[in-house]
Design a protein around this motif. Structure first.
Motif, PDB file in Angstrom:
ATOM      1  N   VAL A   1       0.850  -1.180   0.000  1.00  0.00           N
ATOM      2  CA  VAL A   1       0.000   0.000   0.000  1.00  0.00           C
ATOM      3  C   VAL A   1       0.892   1.237   0.000  1.00  0.00           C
ATOM      4  O   VAL A   1       1.859   1.320   0.778  1.00  0.00           O
ATOM      5  N   ALA A   2       0.583   2.168  -0.884  1.00  0.00           N
ATOM      6  CA  ALA A   2       1.278   3.464  -0.925  1.00  0.00           C
ATOM      7  C   ALA A   2       0.231   4.528  -1.223  1.00  0.00           C
ATOM      8  O   ALA A   2      -0.444   4.474  -2.265  1.00  0.00           O
ATOM      9  N   GLY A   3       0.060   5.454  -0.275  1.00  0.00           N
ATOM     10  CA  GLY A   3      -0.939   6.493  -0.469  1.00  0.00           C
ATOM     11  C   GLY A   3      -2.337   5.922  -0.557  1.00  0.00           C
ATOM     12  O   GLY A   3      -2.770   5.148   0.299  1.00  0.00           O
ATOM     13  N   ARG A   4      -3.043   6.284  -1.636  1.00  0.00           N
ATOM     14  CA  ARG A   4      -4.441   5.872  -1.790  1.00  0.00           C
ATOM     15  C   ARG A   4      -4.595   4.571  -2.563  1.00  0.00           C
ATOM     16  O   ARG A   4      -5.714   4.195  -2.937  1.00  0.00           O
TER      17      ARG A   4
ATOM     18  N   GLY B   1       6.013   5.728  -2.809  1.00  0.00           N
ATOM     19  CA  GLY B   1       5.660   6.794  -3.729  1.00  0.00           C
ATOM     20  C   GLY B   1       4.980   6.251  -4.965  1.00  0.00           C
ATOM     21  O   GLY B   1       4.037   5.451  -4.884  1.00  0.00           O
ATOM     22  N   ASP B   2       5.479   6.673  -6.134  1.00  0.00           N
ATOM     23  CA  ASP B   2       4.917   6.194  -7.406  1.00  0.00           C
ATOM     24  C   ASP B   2       5.686   5.007  -7.983  1.00  0.00           C
ATOM     25  O   ASP B   2       5.458   4.634  -9.140  1.00  0.00           O
ATOM     26  N   HIS B   3       6.599   4.434  -7.200  1.00  0.00           N
ATOM     27  CA  HIS B   3       7.379   3.303  -7.684  1.00  0.00           C
ATOM     28  C   HIS B   3       6.870   2.007  -7.051  1.00  0.00           C
ATOM     29  O   HIS B   3       6.724   1.915  -5.827  1.00  0.00           O
ATOM     30  N   VAL B   4       6.607   1.026  -7.902  1.00  0.00           N
ATOM     31  CA  VAL B   4       6.122  -0.279  -7.446  1.00  0.00           C
ATOM     32  C   VAL B   4       7.117  -1.337  -7.914  1.00  0.00           C
ATOM     33  O   VAL B   4       7.439  -1.411  -9.113  1.00  0.00           O
ATOM     34  N   TYR B   5       7.593  -2.140  -6.989  1.00  0.00           N
ATOM     35  CA  TYR B   5       8.563  -3.192  -7.275  1.00  0.00           C
ATOM     36  C   TYR B   5       7.836  -4.535  -7.223  1.00  0.00           C
ATOM     37  O   TYR B   5       7.182  -4.853  -6.220  1.00  0.00           O
ATOM     38  N   VAL B   6       7.969  -5.310  -8.288  1.00  0.00           N
ATOM     39  CA  VAL B   6       7.257  -6.582  -8.387  1.00  0.00           C
ATOM     40  C   VAL B   6       8.275  -7.712  -8.573  1.00  0.00           C
ATOM     41  O   VAL B   6       9.157  -7.628  -9.443  1.00  0.00           O
ATOM     42  N   GLY B   7       8.137  -8.759  -7.762  1.00  0.00           N
ATOM     43  CA  GLY B   7       8.984  -9.937  -7.910  1.00  0.00           C
ATOM     44  C   GLY B   7       8.266 -10.992  -8.732  1.00  0.00           C
ATOM     45  O   GLY B   7       7.179 -11.453  -8.354  1.00  0.00           O
ATOM     46  N   ASP B   8       8.835 -11.336  -9.872  1.00  0.00           N
ATOM     47  CA  ASP B   8       8.258 -12.343 -10.761  1.00  0.00           C
ATOM     48  C   ASP B   8       9.062 -13.634 -10.662  1.00  0.00           C
ATOM     49  O   ASP B   8      10.293 -13.610 -10.732  1.00  0.00           O
ATOM     50  N   ARG B   9       8.365 -14.742 -10.510  1.00  0.00           N
ATOM     51  CA  ARG B   9       9.043 -16.030 -10.315  1.00  0.00           C
ATOM     52  C   ARG B   9      10.023 -16.353 -11.426  1.00  0.00           C
ATOM     53  O   ARG B   9      11.086 -16.937 -11.193  1.00  0.00           O
TER      54      ARG B   9
ATOM     55  N   VAL C   1       5.471  -7.961  -3.900  1.00  0.00           N
ATOM     56  CA  VAL C   1       5.386  -6.561  -4.304  1.00  0.00           C
ATOM     57  C   VAL C   1       5.782  -5.679  -3.129  1.00  0.00           C
ATOM     58  O   VAL C   1       5.548  -6.014  -1.959  1.00  0.00           O
ATOM     59  N   ALA C   2       6.406  -4.547  -3.447  1.00  0.00           N
ATOM     60  CA  ALA C   2       6.703  -3.492  -2.477  1.00  0.00           C
ATOM     61  C   ALA C   2       6.503  -2.167  -3.198  1.00  0.00           C
ATOM     62  O   ALA C   2       6.656  -2.088  -4.425  1.00  0.00           O
ATOM     63  N   ALA C   3       6.153  -1.127  -2.453  1.00  0.00           N
ATOM     64  CA  ALA C   3       5.870   0.150  -3.095  1.00  0.00           C
ATOM     65  C   ALA C   3       6.323   1.301  -2.229  1.00  0.00           C
ATOM     66  O   ALA C   3       6.257   1.248  -0.997  1.00  0.00           O
TER      67      ALA C   3
END
Length: 599
Positions: free
Chosen positions: A211-214, A255-263, A251-253
């Motif tokens: 969760v980041a912001g709204r 600000g406007d950056h979202v980091y996604v871990g793909d298998r 996933v981690a977030a």
């Protein structure tokens, strides 16, 4: 900053002391442990706390390019599935066994405070406001009061509809990635009476949430990354998605950056400034499965299962790069013992050389890249011989145990199977029996091929006979007195498909795909005959036999008394961390390769 994780099943090595040859499970005492998958982590600068198989390991990450071990706990009864830190206390969930509390005020020496049986498996935990929030899979959301941090008390429960796998606490709400249940929003303004106030379905199972912001972001496995507007937590609405992923696990977030871990493809960084149109800024391959991501400063710390801890520099969003790692026997599948060395080959590639002169403190000596999917291993002198599925035979020089080197390979047309080495020859069970001249290990040469009546999967050589676990043909015995001209000496059909074997005394012990353990008398190799069997559903195939006991790799370690080979009987089942897949005996010790376990 938020972590996201997914349960994985990964592999390690367990050493057990054999106290009595007429053993039952109670006679086996764990004496040493090493390695395991990195299934979860937390960061409290300058330390990373990693669940490595069944052990909590503390790493100094003040220099991110070179994480160093500063302390660890003793092995716990099972692998660690989640952890969270509050002040000087670390809360560690041990698979389905319970919750452990450690005092980590001295990171070099974590001390167990106490542990509790819980009856649930936590896949994620987070501390907020003196409370411990737990994503407990089918047991839903659990809330524990940490007023006394050494004696947590459960004060609230909410049973989510599916499979609570990850969570984020934000204000009065907990956002839960609930597997097939998608996103669940739980009001915890009264933690003694949590209640669901909103939900949003996902096209595939939700494994991770941030969760980041709204906005809430869900790692939705095959459904990619989903962006959900939670301005009104009672009415979450999906507003965007990024589907150019294969299997989004974490996933981690910020600000406007979202980091996604793909298998399958590693770490991806998305720009979420326009949530209706998520754009990838950069990506980085990650060895292993990125099951949890924690952002700290200029780096992303990733628990990558069998790949261990990976450290990625995220300062330049368009050029993510891995700068550090810590990996230790992540997923050993097969192993062999020679003198004071254990050679363990990893499911996903790699040969580990481990010193066991002190079995209570096994030490990593060296590592060498090898292909994935090992099916057999043998050691002779300064050489390790590996059979793999898809990449054939690999020969590794281990004369310098700190720097093993692959010296040659031999293609067996995609087949994998067992291997035995004897008298300057390698015998490969690869659907048929291949005999290679290995006098020059740098140039193995095919000497002969024998097409067995079944499908050769396992092989053992004693004297001038080769014994094959020959699939539907049962046991096939070949005379290899002249390795250039192997010939049939005897055979013995058994129920089911024979997949592996071990020899002890006058008997061959066969594991079968669907007929348990079969015992064959080979006192006359030209006339083998089945004399006994032990019915059990085998989920593994590896085995070893010595001193009137057969040891079966069957998720747990099964002990079968074969003192009377006509009437084998189970004498014990020893649960070990993870799932047992490989076995090797040496003197008074038995060594196990375990998926998710450790030494």
């Amino acid at each position: 900053m938020k972590k996201a994780r997914v349960s994985v099943v990964l592999l390690a090595m367990v050493a057990l002391a054999l106290l009595c040859q007429a053993a039952v499970a109670q006679n086996l005492e764990p004496v040493g442990q090493l390695g395991g998958p990195a299934g979860t982590l937390d960061v409290k600068w300058p330390y990373a706390y990693v669940g490595l198989g069944p052990r909590l390991v503390v790493l100094d990450i003040s220099e991110p390019t070179g994480p160093e071990v500063v302390g660890s706990t003793q092995p716990l009864p099972e692998r660690i599935s989640s952890l969270a830190v509050m002040g000087s206390y670390m809360y560690v969930n041990v698979y389905t066994v319970g919750l452990w509390i450690f005092d980590v005020s001295s990171p070099d020496s974590p001390q167990e405070v106490r542990h509790y049986d819980t009856g649930w498996q936590a896949l994620d935990m987070e501390v907020a406001g003196g409370l411990l929030y737990v994503a407990a899979r089918r047991e839903g959301l659990r809330i524990l009061d940490l007023g006394d941090p050494t004696a947590p008390v459960e004060i609230g429960v909410y049973d989510t509809p599916k499979d609570a796998r990850d969570l984020v606490v934000a204000g009065d709400y907990v956002y839960v990635a609930d597997g097939a249940g998608g996103l669940r929003v739980i009001d915890v303004s009264d933690p003694t009476a949590p209640m669901e106030v909103g939900a949003c379905e996902t096209p595939d199972r939700a494994y991770g949430v941030a969760v980041a912001g709204r906005y809430a972001y869900l790692a939705a496995t095959g459904g990619g990354l989903r962006a959900i507007d939670v301005t009104d937590p009672t009415s979450p609405v999906e507003v965007g998605a990024y589907t150019q992923l294969r299997t989004a696990l974490s996933v981690a977030a910020t600000g406007d950056h979202v980091y996604v871990g793909d298998r399958d493809t590693g770490l991806h960084l998305l720009d979420a400034s326009d949530h209706t149109e998520l754009v990838e800024l950069g990506s980085c391959e990650v060895k292993g499965f990125p099951v949890e991501i924690i952002l700290a400063g200029e780096y992303a710390y990733i628990a990558a299962g069998w790949g261990g801890l990976r450290v990625v520099d995220v300062r330049d969003p368009t050029a993510l790069r891995e700068v550090g790692a810590f990996r230790l026997v992540g997923a050993p599948r097969k192993l062999s013992v020679f003198g004071e060395r254990v050679y363990a080959v990893d499911s996903y590639g790699g040969l580990w050389v481990i010193g066991v002169s002190d079995p209570t403190a096994p030490k990593l000596l060296g590592y060498c890249d090898t292909p994935r999917s090992p099916t057999g291993i043998a050691v002779a002198g300064d050489r390790v011989y590996l059979m793999t599925f898809g990449d054939g035979l690999w020969i590794v020089d281990v004369s310098d145990s700190t720097a093993p080197q692959a010296v040659s390979s031999y293609d067996v047309r995609g087949h994998g199977g067992g291997i035995a080495v004897s008298g300057g020859y390698a015998y490969l069970a690869a659907g048929e029996l291949l005999v290679l001249d290995i006098a020059d290990p740098a140039a193995p040469a095919l000497l002969s091929t024998y097409t067995s009546p079944g499908k050769a999967q396992g092989v053992a050589v004693r004297g001038h006979y080769a014994y094959l676990a020959d699939g539907p043909a049962g046991l096939t015995v070949l005379d290899v007195g002249d390795p250039a001209a192997s010939k049939l000496a005897g055979s013995c059909p058994v129920p089911g498909d024979a997949v592996d074997l071990a020899i002890a005394g006058d008997y061959v012990y066969l594991t079968t795909q669907d007929a348990g353990l079969r015992v064959v008398d080979v006192s006359d190799p030209t006339s083998p005959r089945e004399i006994g069997h032990y019915e059990v559903r085998l989920l593994g195939k590896d085995l070893a036999a010595a001193g009137g006991t057969a040891y079966l790799a069957n998720i747990d370690l099964y002990l079968v008394d074969v003192g009377d080979p006509t009437a084998p009987r189970e004498t014990g089942v020893l649960p070990v961390p993870g799932n047992v897949y490989g076995i090797a005996l040496s003197g008074e010790r038995i060594y196990l390769a375990c998926l998710g376990g450790g030494v």
